[in-house]
Design a protein around this motif. Structure first.
Motif, PDB file in Angstrom:
ATOM      1  N   PRO A  18     -79.043 -20.473  37.203  1.00 59.68           N
ATOM      2  CA  PRO A  18     -78.904 -19.290  37.935  1.00 59.68           C
ATOM      3  C   PRO A  18     -78.768 -18.054  37.086  1.00 59.68           C
ATOM      4  CG  PRO A  18     -76.734 -20.111  37.780  1.00 59.68           C
ATOM      5  CD  PRO A  18     -77.478 -21.210  37.306  1.00 59.68           C
ATOM      6  N   ALA A  19     -79.333 -16.947  37.723  1.00 58.92           N
ATOM      7  CA  ALA A  19     -79.334 -15.624  36.965  1.00 58.92           C
ATOM      8  C   ALA A  19     -78.134 -15.164  36.506  1.00 58.92           C
ATOM      9  CB  ALA A  19     -79.702 -14.592  37.936  1.00 58.92           C
ATOM     10  N   SER A  20     -77.013 -15.603  36.882  1.00 55.39           N
ATOM     11  CA  SER A  20     -75.676 -15.177  36.521  1.00 55.39           C
ATOM     12  C   SER A  20     -75.507 -15.599  35.100  1.00 55.39           C
ATOM     13  CB  SER A  20     -74.605 -15.750  37.488  1.00 55.39           C
ATOM     14  OG  SER A  20     -74.592 -17.146  37.484  1.00 55.39           O
ATOM     15  N   PHE A  21     -76.244 -16.875  34.589  1.00 49.17           N
ATOM     16  CA  PHE A  21     -76.140 -17.410  33.721  1.00 49.17           C
ATOM     17  C   PHE A  21     -76.613 -16.680  32.186  1.00 49.17           C
ATOM     18  CE2 PHE A  21     -77.849 -19.783  29.836  1.00 49.17           C
ATOM     19  CZ  PHE A  21     -76.717 -20.823  29.404  1.00 49.17           C
ATOM     20  N   ARG A  22     -77.527 -15.730  32.611  1.00 50.48           N
ATOM     21  CA  ARG A  22     -77.869 -14.856  31.509  1.00 50.48           C
ATOM     22  C   ARG A  22     -77.145 -13.621  31.757  1.00 50.48           C
ATOM     23  NH1 ARG A  22     -81.679 -18.301  33.396  1.00 50.48           N
ATOM     24  NH2 ARG A  22     -82.846 -19.469  31.767  1.00 50.48           N
ATOM     25  N   ARG A  23     -76.219 -13.437  32.340  1.00 52.19           N
ATOM     26  CA  ARG A  23     -75.280 -12.026  32.301  1.00 52.19           C
ATOM     27  C   ARG A  23     -74.761 -11.695  30.836  1.00 52.19           C
ATOM     28  NH1 ARG A  23     -71.421 -15.241  34.785  1.00 52.19           N
ATOM     29  NH2 ARG A  23     -69.483 -15.244  33.942  1.00 52.19           N
ATOM     30  N   PRO A  24     -74.569 -10.430  30.612  1.00 55.20           N
ATOM     31  CA  PRO A  24     -74.226 -10.173  29.266  1.00 55.20           C
ATOM     32  C   PRO A  24     -72.632 -10.773  29.142  1.00 55.20           C
ATOM     33  CG  PRO A  24     -74.962  -8.337  30.458  1.00 55.20           C
ATOM     34  CD  PRO A  24     -74.890  -9.273  31.513  1.00 55.20           C
ATOM     35  N   LEU A  25     -72.290 -11.223  27.969  1.00 49.83           N
ATOM     36  CA  LEU A  25     -71.328 -11.814  27.652  1.00 49.83           C
ATOM     37  C   LEU A  25     -70.310 -10.757  26.906  1.00 49.83           C
ATOM     38  CD1 LEU A  25     -69.546 -14.597  26.740  1.00 49.83           C
ATOM     39  CD2 LEU A  25     -71.037 -14.416  24.759  1.00 49.83           C
ATOM     40  N   ARG A  26     -69.051 -10.626  26.856  1.00 47.72           N
ATOM     41  CA  ARG A  26     -68.067  -9.795  25.981  1.00 47.72           C
ATOM     42  C   ARG A  26     -67.091 -10.736  25.551  1.00 47.72           C
ATOM     43  NH1 ARG A  26     -71.718  -6.400  25.960  1.00 47.72           N
ATOM     44  NH2 ARG A  26     -71.677  -4.593  27.421  1.00 47.72           N
ATOM     45  N   THR A  27     -67.093 -10.784  24.209  1.00 49.72           N
ATOM     46  CA  THR A  27     -66.165 -11.690  23.684  1.00 49.72           C
ATOM     47  C   THR A  27     -65.527 -11.162  22.292  1.00 49.72           C
ATOM     48  OG1 THR A  27     -65.662 -14.063  22.822  1.00 49.72           O
ATOM     49  CG2 THR A  27     -67.832 -12.963  22.419  1.00 49.72           C
ATOM     50  N   PHE A  28     -64.302 -11.323  22.170  1.00 53.38           N
ATOM     51  CA  PHE A  28     -63.613 -11.174  20.884  1.00 53.38           C
ATOM     52  C   PHE A  28     -63.471 -12.306  19.910  1.00 53.38           C
ATOM     53  CE2 PHE A  28     -62.538  -7.487  23.567  1.00 53.38           C
ATOM     54  CZ  PHE A  28     -62.692  -6.547  23.070  1.00 53.38           C
ATOM     55  N   VAL A  29     -63.839 -13.469  20.477  1.00 56.79           N
ATOM     56  CA  VAL A  29     -63.760 -14.603  19.484  1.00 56.79           C
ATOM     57  C   VAL A  29     -64.496 -14.480  18.311  1.00 56.79           C
ATOM     58  CG1 VAL A  29     -64.477 -17.254  19.802  1.00 56.79           C
ATOM     59  CG2 VAL A  29     -63.496 -16.154  21.680  1.00 56.79           C
ATOM     60  N   PRO A  30     -63.839 -14.629  17.220  1.00 55.93           N
ATOM     61  CA  PRO A  30     -64.704 -14.631  15.774  1.00 55.93           C
ATOM     62  C   PRO A  30     -65.881 -15.722  15.974  1.00 55.93           C
ATOM     63  CG  PRO A  30     -62.409 -15.035  15.398  1.00 55.93           C
ATOM     64  CD  PRO A  30     -62.499 -15.256  16.921  1.00 55.93           C
ATOM     65  N   THR A  31     -67.056 -14.922  15.552  1.00 56.09           N
ATOM     66  CA  THR A  31     -68.346 -15.517  15.832  1.00 56.09           C
ATOM     67  C   THR A  31     -68.965 -15.433  14.403  1.00 56.09           C
ATOM     68  OG1 THR A  31     -68.352 -15.294  18.095  1.00 56.09           O
ATOM     69  CG2 THR A  31     -70.347 -15.861  17.415  1.00 56.09           C
ATOM     70  N   LEU A  32     -69.864 -16.474  13.924  1.00 55.39           N
ATOM     71  CA  LEU A  32     -70.738 -16.086  12.758  1.00 55.39           C
ATOM     72  C   LEU A  32     -72.066 -16.128  13.210  1.00 55.39           C
ATOM     73  CD1 LEU A  32     -71.216 -15.608   9.974  1.00 55.39           C
ATOM     74  CD2 LEU A  32     -71.014 -18.097   9.495  1.00 55.39           C
ATOM     75  N   LEU A  33     -72.828 -15.146  13.329  1.00 52.05           N
ATOM     76  CA  LEU A  33     -74.293 -15.204  13.424  1.00 52.05           C
ATOM     77  C   LEU A  33     -75.030 -15.571  12.220  1.00 52.05           C
ATOM     78  CD1 LEU A  33     -74.538 -12.536  16.167  1.00 52.05           C
ATOM     79  CD2 LEU A  33     -74.305 -14.719  16.450  1.00 52.05           C
TER      80      LEU A  33
END
Length: 104
Positions: A18-33
């Protein structure tokens, strides 16, 4: 979209997200890109576009790195492990040798 993968689409033609799957994400979880400058599947520009969504992100740019970067370099593997252990990396950039193409 990137889902389903093209080779799976024929097996499950009605499978869509669904389109909701692609909504923006906001997270404070430590993430390595981890960004490879030669990644044709997930270009650096695509990852940079997502950076603001990750409030606690570390970034590791691998110059001359492709999509499966951790398979190409022990240095990348070490940084990923360091991040998983501590939430930090020692480096923000790793330079791999330039790609050499074989000619017949």
């Amino acid at each position: 979209g990137n889902f389903p993968m093209p080779h799976v689409a024929a097996a499950a033609p009605d499978l869509t997200l669904p389109a909701s799957f692609r909504r923006p994400l906001r997270t404070f979880v430590p993430t390595l890109l981890v960004m490879g400058t030669l990644d044709g599947r997930t270009p650096v520009e695509s990852q940079e576009e997502l950076l603001p969504q990750f409030r606690n992100a570390a970034r590791l740019t691998v110059v001359n790195g492709g999509h499966n970067i951790w398979e190409q370099s022990e240095a990348v593997q070490e940084e990923v492990v360091a991040f998983l252990r501590t939430g930090r990396t020692a480096r923000t950039r790793i330079d791999l040798p330039a790609v050499r193409f074989a000619t017949p």
